[in-house]
Scaffold this active site. Structure first.
Site, PDB file in Angstrom:
ATOM      1  N   HIS A 197       1.236   4.860   4.217  1.00 32.61           N
ATOM      2  CA  HIS A 197       0.315   5.509   3.279  1.00 32.61           C
ATOM      3  C   HIS A 197       0.688   6.979   3.077  1.00 32.61           C
ATOM      4  O   HIS A 197       0.795   7.459   1.942  1.00 32.61           O
ATOM      5  CB  HIS A 197      -1.125   5.415   3.798  1.00 32.61           C
ATOM      6  CG  HIS A 197      -1.648   4.022   3.849  1.00 32.61           C
ATOM      7  ND1 HIS A 197      -2.867   3.705   4.414  1.00 32.61           N
ATOM      8  CD2 HIS A 197      -1.121   2.848   3.414  1.00 32.61           C
ATOM      9  CE1 HIS A 197      -3.069   2.405   4.318  1.00 32.61           C
ATOM     10  NE2 HIS A 197      -2.024   1.867   3.717  1.00 32.61           N
ATOM     11  N   SER A 232       0.805  -1.225   0.000  1.00 33.84           N
ATOM     12  CA  SER A 232       0.000   0.000   0.000  1.00 33.84           C
ATOM     13  C   SER A 232       0.837   1.274   0.000  1.00 33.84           C
ATOM     14  O   SER A 232       0.411   2.296  -0.545  1.00 33.84           O
ATOM     15  CB  SER A 232      -0.968   0.002   1.189  1.00 33.84           C
ATOM     16  OG  SER A 232      -0.274  -0.186   2.408  1.00 33.84           O
TER      17      SER A 232
END
Length: 276
Positions: free
Chosen positions: A254, A201
Site C-alpha cells: 500500500h 491493492s
C-alpha cells in the site's frame, strides 16, 4: 479550447453553462465519463474560474435556475438510458481495465476450485532463487485475492480509478502505472512479509496517488480524486499498519504503491506546471 472542469451530474453542468451564457461567456459541454465543460475563448479563463468557484459554493442559488429559464431550457437535453448502471460500467472502463478485472476474477475462481496454494505456486512472487527468472511472477501476484471482500474492494477501486485513467490518458498510461506499481509494491511487500502475498491493492494505491496529484497539479488532464478519498486512503494505511481491524493487510504494498503513484504524477505534470 480549454477544459474548465467536469461534473458528474449533467444537469449541474448545464446550469453552470446556462448561467455563463447570460454573462456573455459561451461554454460547451462534451459528454465522456462525466460532463466536461470547455471554453473556446481562453482569454476569459480567469473570469470563468472565478464564477465556477462561486457556483460550486452554492449551486442551488436561484440565479442559476433563473439563468436556465432565461436560456430557454431547464434540462440538459440528454437522453437517459433504461439501465444507467450497466451503461456506466461499460463506459467508464477501457480494454485494459476489463482485461485485468477478468484476470482477477478467473484467478479467484481457480483459487476457490483448486486451492490457494496450488495457484500461488505458479503466480506468487519468486519464493525460491531458482524462480527469479520466471519474470511473470513479479507481476501476476496482483491477480490473486483471498476472499470475496478482498477482490470486490480492489476491483471496485480499480474500475473507478483505472477506468478514468484509461479513458482520459489512454491504455498505455494505465499499463505503465500498473506494471511499475506491481513490480515495486511487490518488491517492498516481499521484504515486509515474504513472497506469499497477493492482491491488486498496491496498484490501486498507486492509482489513488496518481489520480489525486495529477488532478491537483494538472486539472486540464480531466482526472481527479476528491481530497476526502485520498484522506480515507491514508487512514486505511494507518489502520492497517496498527492492525486496528485485525485484518491481514499488505501494508508495504500500500505504502509503496501510493509513493509510486505520487512520483509518477509529479513527473508527468512537470511540463503542465511550467505552462502555468
Amino acid at each position: 479550447m480549454l477544459m474548465i472542469t467536469s461534473f458528474a451530474n449533467p444537469r449541474v453542468a448545464q446550469a453552470f453553462v446556462d448561467y455563463m451564457a447570460t454573462q456573455g461567456v459561451i461554454l460547451t459541454i462534451q459528454q465522456h465519463n462525466q460532463s466536461d465543460i470547455w471554453l473556446a475563448d481562453e482569454s476569459q479563463a480567469e473570469r470563468v474560474r472565478g464564477e465556477l468557484a462561486r457556483f460550486i459554493e452554492n449551486p442551488g442559488d436561484p440565479r442559476y435556475l433563473a439563468a436556465s429559464w432565461q436560456s430557454g431550457q431547464t434540462n440538459s437535453g440528454l437522453r437517459y438510458r433504461r439501465f444507467p448502471f450497466l451503461a456506466t460500467l461499460r463506459e467508464r472502463a477501457g480494454p485494459v481495465t476489463w482485461i485485468v478485472m477478468l484476470a482477477c476474477v478467473l484467478v479467484y475462481i481457480a483459487m476457490s476450485l483448486i486451492g490457494d496454494q496450488t495457484v500461488m505456486v505458479w503466480l506468487a512472487w519468486p519464493f525460491d532463487p531458482v524462480l527469479k527468472f520466471e519474470v511473470w511472477r513479479y507481476f501476476t501476484h496482483i491477480f490473486m485475492h483471498f476472499s470475496l471482500m478482498h477482490i470486490l474492494f480492489n476491483l471496485l477501486w480499480w474500475w473507478y480509478l483505472g477506468g478514468a485513467v484509461e479513458k482520459r490518458l489512454g491504455s498505455g498510461k494505465l499499463i505503465v502505472i500498473t506494471v511499475i506499481s506491481a513490480l515495486l509494491s511487490g518488491y517492498v511487500q516481499q521484504k515486509f512479509s515474504g513472497p506469499w502475498f497477493g492482491g491488486l491493492s498496491g496498484v490501486v494505491y498507486a492509482l489513488m496517488g496518481y489520480v489525486w496529484l495529477r488532478g491537483e497539479r494538472d486539472p486540464q488532464s480531466g482526472i481527479y480524486l476528491q481530497r476526502g478519498l485520498i484522506i480515507f486512503a491514508l487512514l486505511w494505511i494507518v489502520a492497517g499498519w496498527f492492525d486496528w481491524f485485525g485484518m491481514s493487510m499488505a501494508n508495504g504494498a500500500h505504502i509503496a504503491g501510493l509513493i509510486v503513484g505520487l512520483a509518477m504524477a509529479f513527473v508527468d505534470t512537470l511540463n503542465a506546471r511550467k505552462r502555468t
